[in-house]
Design an enzyme around this catalytic site. Structure first.
Site, PDB file in Angstrom:
ATOM      1  N   GLU A  61       0.805  -1.230   0.000  1.00 47.28           N
ATOM      2  CA  GLU A  61       0.000   0.000   0.000  1.00 47.28           C
ATOM      3  C   GLU A  61       0.832   1.272   0.000  1.00 47.28           C
ATOM      4  O   GLU A  61       0.534   2.219  -0.731  1.00 47.28           O
ATOM      5  CB  GLU A  61      -0.978   0.009   1.183  1.00 47.28           C
ATOM      6  CG  GLU A  61      -2.187  -0.896   1.021  1.00 47.28           C
ATOM      7  CD  GLU A  61      -1.925  -2.349   1.397  1.00 47.28           C
ATOM      8  OE1 GLU A  61      -0.778  -2.669   1.774  1.00 47.28           O
ATOM      9  OE2 GLU A  61      -2.863  -3.157   1.316  1.00 47.28           O
ATOM     10  N   HIS A 130      -9.909  -5.302  10.193  1.00 46.44           N
ATOM     11  CA  HIS A 130     -10.512  -5.151   8.871  1.00 46.44           C
ATOM     12  C   HIS A 130     -11.811  -4.344   8.912  1.00 46.44           C
ATOM     13  O   HIS A 130     -12.547  -4.315   7.944  1.00 46.44           O
ATOM     14  CB  HIS A 130     -10.799  -6.522   8.248  1.00 46.44           C
ATOM     15  CG  HIS A 130      -9.583  -7.236   7.754  1.00 46.44           C
ATOM     16  ND1 HIS A 130      -8.537  -7.560   8.584  1.00 46.44           N
ATOM     17  CD2 HIS A 130      -9.239  -7.676   6.518  1.00 46.44           C
ATOM     18  CE1 HIS A 130      -7.604  -8.187   7.877  1.00 46.44           C
ATOM     19  NE2 HIS A 130      -8.000  -8.263   6.626  1.00 46.44           N
TER      20      HIS A 130
END
Lengths: 328, 360
Positions: A61, A130
């Site tokens: 990322e 998450h």
């Protein structure tokens, strides 16, 4: 004429139209191309647009988001998919130090016309790491724009506005909304763009305002139906759509109309979106309030896994109704 | 590269293709640019110590041949990006001393209108993308500039500078992987001055021969360069830049160099982690400006007197830039709110929405 599309299809249609409109738009992210998107938002786009426009990235990322920011400085208009916004933490430096600050630090010499999109939500039983809902966090960084569409029409209109915007725009989608359906204007009728910074009254009402964004709008609408049917309470539902810029005028207008307000916010209560909205209301519309501003937020703990209980941690219609009734 | 390696006889790069055809004027200009950086920073240090500037001051003194040597190879579509030790690169791409000094003074006439400071000089019109504050944070941005070049189908490359401290950041390794995977024309230039802030490279990096060797893990080209020799810097960097431009191949270049001052002026004398003898050795034996000056005098390019005159002119220019900065107006409080968003400057509908944030 409008058609019924899913939220997912509406987003895809918006992306597809912008890919066609501007050759510098490029989609990037983990599994967006050959795999067709982890949540199938980009399904079919790789086949249609090819390797140059639809790019699979490594699970990296900080690397690929920073790359998108750098490319945007040079005139490319990247749309970066974060498979989960929870992964923002891996790329946080790029998101807040580079995307948010470079325009300011350069005295306006450099722009970052980049879009970051993907699902930011709880409610899917995937545990704390998450399930972050960080729109309030990013809205706290001047230089960034943040929106959270609740309906397919807004999803399409906002993603298109985000891509055309010359600032970095973070689009907070929702896994649990991808399959929901709604009316979306037909492309033949014209370009459907929802401007950033414009809230939308999703339901008119007179007794109380429910102010929400993202999936909380759906809960607020359900709660409003129950309140009307079972308690004779007329609730207005204001969908913020954009977190930043924030449509303060629309917020104040609904508060001045109904004089009571419950803020519904999937982000956490401490420093979340509703904390900011509550502050604005007391600063600018205190005299119009007949009761203190109340909030229904995600209960202030990391997201619980248990499928039996996670929905109770999040805002839901039952919690909203209960909160409204407590104000009588 | 260790000091011991630097002290062994080196190859002469004066005759390499990129240096062979340099005219006397071009050689003098390389010298002048290095001297300008040094005089500019010496002047900045003087006024920093006099309390004229805020924030940090990361001096580039000792490393001048790296910025001047590499940026002197710039072609139309080449781009440059660096970290917070950015004055040398800024002057090398052609930014003026006035706008740079005024930026450090936090004045309206600064290159970033006083919003960036010493660490954030930018000149995108000159291919210079700044000036970034987080160690290693600029490495994915350099990757993106290279990606942009490739996407827009322009033949060029991006030189992304980082210090030896940044090689241990995850963002750097992520960038290397993507650079090699996507065949992007980015060259990571490690300016290895031996110290990651106040910790020596030996105590902060796991490596065998050199840091650039990490490129091998990514199937990438690499080279090691003596940063005290501007001819060597140019010769080897040129090879990597041509490869990047023509073949879109990334590379790591490790340029050994030395900073005479501390990481920032906050540890100005830098005595906690290195000896006066070590510093003196570099100044006496490896100073890029002294070595090049000696060489140009020996070549008959200029006389000692002419070299002194160039130094004096650079010092005068720097002094004038400080005067310019001193006399420039400071930003106003209203300036705080500009340049945050594109729209806010263009007064569109979206910019007005949420204006309350600014006013409260």
């Amino acid at each position: 004429m409008s058609r019924t599309l899913t939220y997912r299809e509406a987003l895809r249609e918006g992306l597809d139209e912008e890919l066609a409109r501007d050759p510098n738009v490029v989609l990037m992210g983990e599994e967006v191309a050959q795999y067709n998107g982890a949540y199938k938002v980009t399904e079919g786009l790789w086949k249609k647009w090819g390797d140059k426009r639809i790019v699979d990235t490594p699970i990296s990322e900080a690397g690929f988001i920073g790359m998108g920011i750098g490319a945007s400085m040079l005139g490319v208009r990247p749309v970066m998919e974060l498979m989960f916004w929870s992964f923002h933490s891996v790329a946080f430096d790029q998101l807040v130090n580079n995307a948010a600050c470079v325009r300011y630090m350069s005295g306006g010499l450099i722009n970052c016309p980049i879009v970051m999109r993907g699902p930011a939500n709880g409610g899917t039983n995937v545990g704390a790491t998450h399930s972050h809902i960080p729109e309030g966090l990013f809205a706290a960084f001047p230089g960034l724009k943040v929106c959270a569409p609740a309906t397919p029409a807004d999803a399409k209109g906002l993603i298109k506005a985000a891509i055309r915007d010359n600032d970095p725009v973070y689009v907070m989608e929702n896994t649990l909304l991808y399959g929901t359906t709604g009316e979306v204007p037909d492309p033949a009728e014209g370009d459907h763009v929802v401007p950033l910074g414009k809230a939308d009254v999703k339901r008119e009402g007179t007794d109380i305002s429910l102010i929400a964004h993202g999936r909380s709008v759906i809960h607020a609408l359900a709660a409003a139906e129950t309140l009307q049917a079972e308690h004779g309470i007329s609730a207005e539902v204001l969908d913020l759509r954009s977190i930043r810029p924030l449509d303060v005028d629309a917020i104040l207008a609904t508060v001045r109309k109904t004089n009571r307000v419950v803020l519904v916010d999937e982000s956490k209560p401490f420093g979340g979106v509703s904390a900011m909205v509550a502050t604005l209301i007391q600063e600018h519309a205190f005299d119009y309030l007949d009761a203190p501003v109340k909030r229904v937020c995600t209960i202030d703990a990391p997201a619980i896994y248990s499928p039996h209980i996670e929905n109770q941690q999040l805002p839901n219609p039952g919690r909203i109704v209960e909160k409204v009734l407590s104000m009588r | 590269m260790s000091t011991a390696q630097l002290d062994t006889p080196r190859l002469d790069f004066a005759g390499s293709p990129i240096n062979r055809d340099l005219t006397p004027d071009q050689k003098i200009d390389l010298f002048r640019q290095m001297v300008r950086i040094r005089r500019f920073e010496q002047t900045a240090l003087k006024y920093y110590n006099a309390g004229k500037m805020g924030g940090f001051l990361h001096l580039y003194i000792g490393q001048e041949a790296v910025a001047v040597g590499t940026i002197s190879l710039k072609l139309e579509n080449d781009h440059f990006i660096t970290a917070y030790r950015d004055h040398g690169h800024a002057l090398s791409v052609g930014m003026g001393m006035n706008e740079c000094m005024a930026e450090m003074y936090g004045k309206q006439t600064g290159c970033s209108k006083g919003k960036g400071g010493s660490m954030h000089f930018f000149a995108p019109d000159k291919g210079y993308w700044g000036g970034h504050g987080i160690v290693g944070g600029q490495t994915p941005l350099g990757l993106g500039l290279a990606y942009g070049l490739k996407y827009l189908e322009k033949e060029g490359c991006c030189l992304c500078y980082l210090g030896d401290g940044a090689v241990n950041q995850g963002a750097f390794h992520e960038s290397l992987n993507i650079a090699a995977l996507f065949n992007l024309p980015v060259i990571y230039v490690i300016e290895n001055n031996g110290y990651s802030m106040g910790t020596s490279q030996k105590r902060s990096s796991s490596y065998r021969g050199c840091l650039a060797q990490r490129a091998e893990g990514y199937d990438m080209e690499w080279d090691v360069i003596d940063g005290s020799d501007i001819y060597e810097v140019r010769a080897k960097t040129h090879i990597a830049m041509e490869r990047a431009r023509k073949e879109q191949k990334p590379a790591i270049l490790e340029i050994s160099t030395y900073r005479y001052y501390g990481h920032s002026v906050a540890d100005a004398n830098a005595k906690k982690y290195r000896t006066p003898e070590e510093i003196e050795n570099y100044k006496q034996n490896h100073d890029p400006i002294t070595l090049f000056r000696r060489r140009l005098v020996a070549e008959g390019i200029f006389t000692e007197e002419q070299a002194d005159q160039i130094s004096k002119e650079a010092a005068d220019e720097a002094a004038a830039s400080a005067k310019f900065a001193e006399e420039s107006p400071a930003p106003t409080v209203a300036d705080i709110m500009t340049d945050v968003y594109w729209e806010s400057d263009n007064n569109t509908e979206a910019s007005k929405t949420g204006w309350h944030f600014f006013n409260d």
